[in-house]
Scaffold this motif. Structure first.
Motif, mmCIF file in Angstrom:
data_model
loop_
_atom_site.group_PDB
_atom_site.id
_atom_site.type_symbol
_atom_site.label_atom_id
_atom_site.label_comp_id
_atom_site.label_asym_id
_atom_site.label_seq_id
_atom_site.Cartn_x
_atom_site.Cartn_y
_atom_site.Cartn_z
ATOM 1 N N VAL A 145 0.843 -1.184 0.000
ATOM 2 C CA VAL A 145 0.000 0.000 0.000
ATOM 3 C C VAL A 145 0.888 1.246 0.000
ATOM 4 O O VAL A 145 1.962 1.258 0.606
ATOM 5 C CB VAL A 145 -0.932 -0.032 1.233
ATOM 6 N N GLN A 146 0.440 2.290 -0.696
ATOM 7 C CA GLN A 146 1.155 3.563 -0.728
ATOM 8 C C GLN A 146 0.511 4.505 0.282
ATOM 9 O O GLN A 146 -0.714 4.605 0.340
ATOM 10 C CB GLN A 146 1.087 4.176 -2.128
ATOM 11 N N LEU A 147 1.329 5.209 1.055
ATOM 12 C CA LEU A 147 0.841 6.024 2.153
ATOM 13 C C LEU A 147 1.313 7.470 2.033
ATOM 14 O O LEU A 147 2.491 7.703 1.736
ATOM 15 C CB LEU A 147 1.321 5.444 3.490
ATOM 16 N N ARG A 180 -4.239 17.157 14.232
ATOM 17 C CA ARG A 180 -4.797 15.901 13.730
ATOM 18 C C ARG A 180 -4.032 15.498 12.479
ATOM 19 O O ARG A 180 -4.090 16.191 11.461
ATOM 20 C CB ARG A 180 -6.276 16.054 13.408
ATOM 21 N N LEU A 181 -3.318 14.406 12.568
ATOM 22 C CA LEU A 181 -2.601 13.875 11.424
ATOM 23 C C LEU A 181 -3.510 12.938 10.649
ATOM 24 O O LEU A 181 -4.318 12.216 11.233
ATOM 25 C CB LEU A 181 -1.349 13.130 11.867
ATOM 26 N N SER A 182 -3.345 12.962 9.337
ATOM 27 C CA SER A 182 -4.092 12.051 8.477
ATOM 28 C C SER A 182 -3.122 11.292 7.592
ATOM 29 O O SER A 182 -2.043 11.787 7.261
ATOM 30 C CB SER A 182 -5.084 12.830 7.609
ATOM 31 N N CYS A 183 -3.541 10.105 7.209
ATOM 32 C CA CYS A 183 -2.747 9.274 6.312
ATOM 33 C C CYS A 183 -3.691 8.668 5.286
ATOM 34 O O CYS A 183 -4.639 7.960 5.653
ATOM 35 C CB CYS A 183 -2.039 8.181 7.096
ATOM 36 N N ALA A 184 -3.445 8.984 4.030
ATOM 37 C CA ALA A 184 -4.255 8.455 2.940
ATOM 38 C C ALA A 184 -3.531 7.285 2.301
ATOM 39 O O ALA A 184 -2.341 7.383 1.973
ATOM 40 C CB ALA A 184 -4.511 9.544 1.911
ATOM 41 N N ALA A 185 -4.258 6.195 2.120
ATOM 42 C CA ALA A 185 -3.674 4.982 1.555
ATOM 43 C C ALA A 185 -4.248 4.705 0.178
ATOM 44 O O ALA A 185 -5.441 4.892 -0.063
ATOM 45 C CB ALA A 185 -3.948 3.801 2.479
ATOM 46 N N SER A 186 -3.404 4.250 -0.710
ATOM 47 C CA SER A 186 -3.863 3.873 -2.046
ATOM 48 C C SER A 186 -4.250 2.407 -2.063
ATOM 49 O O SER A 186 -3.933 1.652 -1.145
ATOM 50 C CB SER A 186 -2.756 4.122 -3.073
ATOM 51 N N GLY A 187 -4.937 2.005 -3.112
ATOM 52 C CA GLY A 187 -5.268 0.595 -3.269
ATOM 53 C C GLY A 187 -6.634 0.243 -2.742
ATOM 54 O O GLY A 187 -7.258 1.009 -2.007
ATOM 55 N N ARG A 188 -7.069 -0.962 -3.110
ATOM 56 C CA ARG A 188 -8.411 -1.399 -2.746
ATOM 57 C C ARG A 188 -8.415 -2.375 -1.584
ATOM 58 O O ARG A 188 -9.454 -2.916 -1.239
ATOM 59 C CB ARG A 188 -9.069 -2.061 -3.960
ATOM 60 N N PHE A 238 6.334 -3.675 10.310
ATOM 61 C CA PHE A 238 5.601 -2.793 9.404
ATOM 62 C C PHE A 238 6.397 -2.664 8.113
ATOM 63 O O PHE A 238 7.562 -2.285 8.135
ATOM 64 C CB PHE A 238 5.397 -1.421 10.035
ATOM 65 N N GLY A 239 5.731 -2.942 6.976
ATOM 66 C CA GLY A 239 6.475 -2.994 5.729
ATOM 67 C C GLY A 239 6.294 -1.821 4.799
ATOM 68 O O GLY A 239 7.090 -1.619 3.894
ATOM 69 N N SER A 240 5.250 -1.015 4.998
ATOM 70 C CA SER A 240 4.987 0.132 4.140
ATOM 71 C C SER A 240 5.047 1.399 4.983
ATOM 72 O O SER A 240 4.503 1.434 6.084
ATOM 73 C CB SER A 240 3.611 0.013 3.497
ATOM 74 N N TRP A 241 5.684 2.430 4.430
ATOM 75 C CA TRP A 241 5.875 3.683 5.164
ATOM 76 C C TRP A 241 5.552 4.879 4.283
ATOM 77 O O TRP A 241 5.808 4.862 3.091
ATOM 78 C CB TRP A 241 7.326 3.807 5.641
#
Length: 122
Positions: free
Chosen positions: A2-4, A19-27, A109-112
Motif C-alpha cells: 500500500v502507498q501512504l 490531527r494527522l491524516s494518512c491516505a492509503a492507495s489501493g483497494r 511494518f512494511g509500508s511507510w
C-alpha cells in the motif's frame, strides 16, 4: 504494498492539538493494520500508536496514552492520529505505516509514508 501519504503536521504551542491524516492507495486498505511512528534526529524511530484491521483494537505507547487517539475509516482508506495536550517532547517527524500481521510496537511494518513534521513550542 500500500502507498501512504501523511498530512496535517505543523507548528503548535504546548497544550494545543493537531490531527494527522494518512491516505492509503489501493483497494485492500482493510487488509492492513495501521500504525504511527515518530522520529527525532539522532534517535531511533519510535512506535506511537497502532490500530487493527477493523479498528476495534488499538495500542499506544505509554507517553501518549490519554492524549493521542488513533482511528481509521476503511471506506475512505484513511487513518488519523488526533493529538491533544501536545508537549515539546512530542516534536518529531511522524510516519504512517501499514502491516498485514499486527499493530503493536513489535510488528514488522512494511509500508511507510514520507513523514510529516510536528513541532510543539514551549
Amino acid at each position: 504494498q500500500v502507498q501512504l501519504v501523511e498530512s496535517g503536521g505543523g507548528l503548535v504551542q504546548a497544550g494545543g492539538s493537531l490531527r494527522l491524516s494518512c491516505a492509503a492507495s489501493g483497494r485492500t486498505f482493510s487488509a492492513y493494520a495501521m500504525g504511527w511512528f515518530r522520529q527525532v534526529p539522532g534517535k531511533e524511530r519510535e512506535f506511537v500508536a497502532g490500530i487493527s484491521w477493523a479498528g476495534t483494537s488499538t495500542h499506544y505507547t505509554d507517553s501518549v496514552k490519554g492524549r493521542f487517539t488513533i482511528s481509521r475509516d476503511n471506506a475512505r482508506n484513511t487513518v488519523h492520529l488526533q493529538m491533544n495536550s501536545l508537549k515539546p517532547e512530542d516534536t518529531a517527524v511522524y510516519y504512517c505505516t501499514a502491516s498485514k500481521t499486527g499493530w503493536g510496537p513489535s510488528t514488522d511494518f512494511g509500508s511507510w509514508g514520507q513523514g510529516t513534521q510536528v513541532t510543539v513550542s514551549s
